[in-house]
Motif scaffolding. Structure first.
Motif, PDB file in Angstrom:
ATOM      1  N   ASP A 162      38.283  76.311  30.258  1.00  0.00           N
ATOM      2  CA  ASP A 162      39.478  75.506  29.989  1.00  0.00           C
ATOM      3  C   ASP A 162      39.388  74.165  30.702  1.00  0.00           C
ATOM      4  O   ASP A 162      38.696  74.021  31.718  1.00  0.00           O
ATOM      5  N   PHE A 163      40.145  73.215  30.173  1.00  0.00           N
ATOM      6  CA  PHE A 163      40.336  71.949  30.867  1.00  0.00           C
ATOM      7  C   PHE A 163      41.784  71.526  30.674  1.00  0.00           C
ATOM      8  O   PHE A 163      42.285  71.491  29.555  1.00  0.00           O
ATOM      9  N   TYR A 164      42.464  71.221  31.770  1.00  0.00           N
ATOM     10  CA  TYR A 164      43.872  70.833  31.753  1.00  0.00           C
ATOM     11  C   TYR A 164      44.017  69.447  32.390  1.00  0.00           C
ATOM     12  O   TYR A 164      43.362  69.135  33.376  1.00  0.00           O
ATOM     13  N   ALA A 165      44.928  68.640  31.833  1.00  0.00           N
ATOM     14  CA  ALA A 165      45.263  67.343  32.427  1.00  0.00           C
ATOM     15  C   ALA A 165      46.768  67.157  32.289  1.00  0.00           C
ATOM     16  O   ALA A 165      47.315  67.283  31.185  1.00  0.00           O
ATOM     17  N   PHE A 166      47.448  66.876  33.405  1.00  0.00           N
ATOM     18  CA  PHE A 166      48.902  66.774  33.355  1.00  0.00           C
ATOM     19  C   PHE A 166      49.404  65.958  34.546  1.00  0.00           C
ATOM     20  O   PHE A 166      48.690  65.749  35.535  1.00  0.00           O
ATOM     21  N   GLN A 167      50.644  65.497  34.432  1.00  0.00           N
ATOM     22  CA  GLN A 167      51.273  64.767  35.523  1.00  0.00           C
ATOM     23  C   GLN A 167      51.615  65.724  36.648  1.00  0.00           C
ATOM     24  O   GLN A 167      52.092  66.837  36.404  1.00  0.00           O
ATOM     25  N   GLY A 168      51.384  65.307  37.884  1.00  0.00           N
ATOM     26  CA  GLY A 168      51.640  66.158  39.029  1.00  0.00           C
ATOM     27  C   GLY A 168      53.115  66.270  39.353  1.00  0.00           C
ATOM     28  O   GLY A 168      53.969  65.572  38.782  1.00  0.00           O
ATOM     29  N   GLU A 169      53.421  67.169  40.309  1.00  0.00           N
ATOM     30  CA  GLU A 169      54.799  67.283  40.798  1.00  0.00           C
ATOM     31  C   GLU A 169      55.263  65.938  41.336  1.00  0.00           C
ATOM     32  O   GLU A 169      56.414  65.548  41.174  1.00  0.00           O
ATOM     33  N   ASN A 170      54.342  65.230  41.991  1.00  0.00           N
ATOM     34  CA  ASN A 170      54.560  63.836  42.348  1.00  0.00           C
ATOM     35  C   ASN A 170      54.254  63.010  41.103  1.00  0.00           C
ATOM     36  O   ASN A 170      53.121  62.959  40.640  1.00  0.00           O
ATOM     37  N   SER A 171      55.267  62.366  40.524  1.00  0.00           N
ATOM     38  CA  SER A 171      55.093  61.673  39.250  1.00  0.00           C
ATOM     39  C   SER A 171      54.120  60.504  39.340  1.00  0.00           C
ATOM     40  O   SER A 171      53.717  59.955  38.313  1.00  0.00           O
ATOM     41  N   GLY A 172      53.714  60.147  40.539  1.00  0.00           N
ATOM     42  CA  GLY A 172      52.734  59.083  40.706  1.00  0.00           C
ATOM     43  C   GLY A 172      51.304  59.573  40.660  1.00  0.00           C
ATOM     44  O   GLY A 172      50.377  58.783  40.820  1.00  0.00           O
ATOM     45  N   ASN A 173      51.125  60.879  40.435  1.00  0.00           N
ATOM     46  CA  ASN A 173      49.783  61.469  40.435  1.00  0.00           C
ATOM     47  C   ASN A 173      49.463  62.131  39.104  1.00  0.00           C
ATOM     48  O   ASN A 173      50.347  62.573  38.376  1.00  0.00           O
ATOM     49  N   LEU A 174      48.166  62.214  38.811  1.00  0.00           N
ATOM     50  CA  LEU A 174      47.652  63.015  37.705  1.00  0.00           C
ATOM     51  C   LEU A 174      46.857  64.185  38.276  1.00  0.00           C
ATOM     52  O   LEU A 174      46.220  64.062  39.326  1.00  0.00           O
ATOM     53  N   VAL A 175      46.873  65.321  37.569  1.00  0.00           N
ATOM     54  CA  VAL A 175      46.130  66.499  37.985  1.00  0.00           C
ATOM     55  C   VAL A 175      45.117  66.856  36.901  1.00  0.00           C
ATOM     56  O   VAL A 175      45.459  66.905  35.707  1.00  0.00           O
ATOM     57  N   PHE A 176      43.881  67.091  37.306  1.00  0.00           N
ATOM     58  CA  PHE A 176      42.828  67.563  36.413  1.00  0.00           C
ATOM     59  C   PHE A 176      42.366  68.923  36.901  1.00  0.00           C
ATOM     60  O   PHE A 176      42.074  69.095  38.092  1.00  0.00           O
ATOM     61  N   ALA A 177      42.305  69.904  36.002  1.00  0.00           N
ATOM     62  CA  ALA A 177      41.863  71.248  36.361  1.00  0.00           C
ATOM     63  C   ALA A 177      40.798  71.695  35.379  1.00  0.00           C
ATOM     64  O   ALA A 177      41.054  71.799  34.175  1.00  0.00           O
ATOM     65  N   ALA A 178      39.599  71.959  35.877  1.00  0.00           N
ATOM     66  CA  ALA A 178      38.486  72.433  35.054  1.00  0.00           C
ATOM     67  C   ALA A 178      38.118  73.844  35.488  1.00  0.00           C
ATOM     68  O   ALA A 178      37.893  74.094  36.680  1.00  0.00           O
ATOM     69  N   ASN A 179      38.071  74.759  34.528  1.00  0.00           N
ATOM     70  CA  ASN A 179      37.724  76.146  34.807  1.00  0.00           C
ATOM     71  C   ASN A 179      36.376  76.492  34.197  1.00  0.00           C
ATOM     72  O   ASN A 179      36.090  76.112  33.055  1.00  0.00           O
TER      73      ASN A 179
END
Length: 228
Positions: free
Chosen positions: A42-59
């Motif tokens: 999987d690969f996920y990309a989304f806005q973080g809990e802190n709206s000034g950040n982006l989160v990338f998650a690669a499994n």
């Protein structure tokens, strides 16, 4: 760290809009790589809990049995996980974030412009950060330069009723059940998660997203590359 060329083994692709969560998944339908240390699930990309950040998650490495660590269920030191970010919509990576295991830690490089675009990569050693790889009994989250990092096993978050999918393909069913059966429930993946301030990701195409015309859009995809 010595710079080294790496070769693309397999890639998954996802597109990220800063205000929208998107996903690309590929678990058990790639016979040439299934079960290998380079297999992306999987690969996920989304806005973080802190709206000034982006989160990338690669499994990677799907269908792992929890609590039974094996040599296969470890990040491979010869495999580079590379997140590619296209910030001008030409479908070529303008920035990369790289992750590779060394010993008991995962090392991260970037975001930075790649030395070359395409199938081959050079580790960008000028920006190095690291976190100890987590286990089920030892959670580690690294923080440096406004970024956060995680690497370790996690329960597979992707929901898919694989058995019903096969029934539909075979003509033995016409629709999926609601909620259906989670084929991947109870199995693990190896996750690499990176939270990045948006300020470290310049560019982005404005005016393309009809639902949020002032929100920059980035094309984002992940690759695993094996050391030559």
């Amino acid at each position: 760290m010595k710079k080294s060329k790496l070769f693309t083994v397999i890639g998954g692709m996802g597109v990220a809009v800063l205000s929208i969560f998107l996903i690309s998944a590929d678990h058990i339908d790639a016979p040439s790589v299934a079960g290998t240390n380079a297999d992306i699930t999987d690969f996920y990309a989304f806005q973080g809990e802190n709206s000034g950040n982006l989160v990338f998650a690669a499994n990677v490495q799907g269908l792992l049995v929890p609590g039974q660590p094996t040599e296969q269920a470890k990040f491979d030191e010869t495999i580079l996980i590379e997140i590619n970010i296209d910030n001008n919509n030409d479908l070529k990576e303008d920035l990369v974030i790289q992750a590779i295991r060394r010993g008991d830690s995962m090392y991260f490089f970037g975001p930075t412009a790649p030395a070359t675009q395409g199938l081959e990569s050079t580790i960008a050693t000028s920006t190095r950060r690291s976190v100890k790889i987590s286990t089920k009994d030892d959670l580690q989250i690294g923080e440096k330069d406004g970024m956060k990092f995680f690497a370790g096993p996690r329960e597979d978050p992707f929901f898919f009723d694989f058995n019903k999918y096969n029934e539909v393909l075979a003509g033995n069913a016409t629709s999926f059940d609601n909620p259906g059966e989670d084929t991947f429930a109870g199995s693990n993946v190896l996750s690499v998660v990176i939270e990045v301030p948006k300020s470290m990701l310049p560019g982005g195409v404005v005016g393309v997203n009809p639902f949020a015309p002032n929100t920059p859009i980035y094309n984002v995809w992940v690759e695993t590359k094996r050391k030559q």
